[in-house]
Design a protein around this motif. Structure first.
Motif, PDB file in Angstrom:
ATOM      1  N   LEU A  91       4.986   9.502  14.107  1.00  0.00           N
ATOM      2  CA  LEU A  91       3.548   9.507  13.869  1.00  0.00           C
ATOM      3  C   LEU A  91       2.919  10.836  14.276  1.00  0.00           C
ATOM      4  O   LEU A  91       3.200  11.354  15.355  1.00  0.00           O
ATOM      5  N   ARG A  92       2.068  11.381  13.428  1.00  0.00           N
ATOM      6  CA  ARG A  92       1.268  12.572  13.740  1.00  0.00           C
ATOM      7  C   ARG A  92      -0.200  12.211  13.517  1.00  0.00           C
ATOM      8  O   ARG A  92      -0.661  12.158  12.379  1.00  0.00           O
ATOM      9  N   PHE A 134      -3.656  10.058   9.532  1.00  0.00           N
ATOM     10  CA  PHE A 134      -2.386  10.369  10.208  1.00  0.00           C
ATOM     11  C   PHE A 134      -1.312  10.650   9.168  1.00  0.00           C
ATOM     12  O   PHE A 134      -1.485  10.379   7.992  1.00  0.00           O
ATOM     13  N   GLU A 135      -0.219  11.213   9.668  1.00  0.00           N
ATOM     14  CA  GLU A 135       0.951  11.492   8.830  1.00  0.00           C
ATOM     15  C   GLU A 135       2.160  10.816   9.446  1.00  0.00           C
ATOM     16  O   GLU A 135       2.243  10.658  10.661  1.00  0.00           O
ATOM     17  N   ILE A 136       3.089  10.428   8.616  1.00  0.00           N
ATOM     18  CA  ILE A 136       4.374   9.908   9.065  1.00  0.00           C
ATOM     19  C   ILE A 136       5.441  10.894   8.608  1.00  0.00           C
ATOM     20  O   ILE A 136       5.559  11.189   7.427  1.00  0.00           O
ATOM     21  N   ILE A 137       6.190  11.417   9.564  1.00  0.00           N
ATOM     22  CA  ILE A 137       7.213  12.430   9.242  1.00  0.00           C
ATOM     23  C   ILE A 137       8.585  11.841   9.460  1.00  0.00           C
ATOM     24  O   ILE A 137       8.837  11.112  10.359  1.00  0.00           O
ATOM     25  N   GLU A 153       0.621  11.915  -1.748  1.00  0.00           N
ATOM     26  CA  GLU A 153       1.713  12.115  -0.808  1.00  0.00           C
ATOM     27  C   GLU A 153       1.798  10.886   0.083  1.00  0.00           C
ATOM     28  O   GLU A 153       0.915  10.655   0.909  1.00  0.00           O
ATOM     29  N   PRO A 154       2.825  10.066  -0.048  1.00  0.00           N
ATOM     30  CA  PRO A 154       2.897   8.821   0.720  1.00  0.00           C
ATOM     31  C   PRO A 154       2.970   9.025   2.231  1.00  0.00           C
ATOM     32  O   PRO A 154       2.633   8.137   2.982  1.00  0.00           O
TER      33      PRO A 154
END
Length: 107
Positions: free
Chosen positions: A87-88, A104-107, A38-39
């Motif tokens: 950013l999460r 981290f995740e990028i939404i 998942e990018p």
């Protein structure tokens, strides 16, 4: 008296609705299944310590922004945003992370 040969134990596996007989080992059966990358989720590629974080949680970031520094094996690794988004953060400064841990995740 002749030795009796052991018959191999067959397991069955179903692929696409078709059952096949196979010799699967227990180790193979316990393996971790493949998961699509998942990018939007950035994971640690090496175990280490998060030494700096340059953005606060829920901030807008652009592609190639350096989000955090991961210190591993006396090297400072810059971890960047793969694309634009919000950013999460899933870690904080001082966290010791293992390989494949979500940073981290990028939404």
């Amino acid at each position: 008296m002749a030795k009796e040969s052991k018959k191999p134990r067959y397991s069955s596996i179903e692929i696409g609705g078709v059952k096949y007989k196979t010799h699967l080992t227990e180790k193979y059966k316990r393996r971790t299944n493949y998961a699509e990358h998942e990018p939007s989720k950035v994971i640690a590629f090496i175990p280490g310590t998060v030494t700096e974080i340059y953005f606060k949680n829920r901030r807008k970031v652009k592609e190639w922004d350096i989000i955090l520094i991961l210190e591993a094996m006396k090297m400072m690794n810059s971890v960047v945003a793969p694309f634009d988004g919000e950013l999460r953060l899933k870690t904080k400064v001082g966290d010791i992370v293992s390989k494949n841990q979500l940073l981290f995740e990028i939404i």
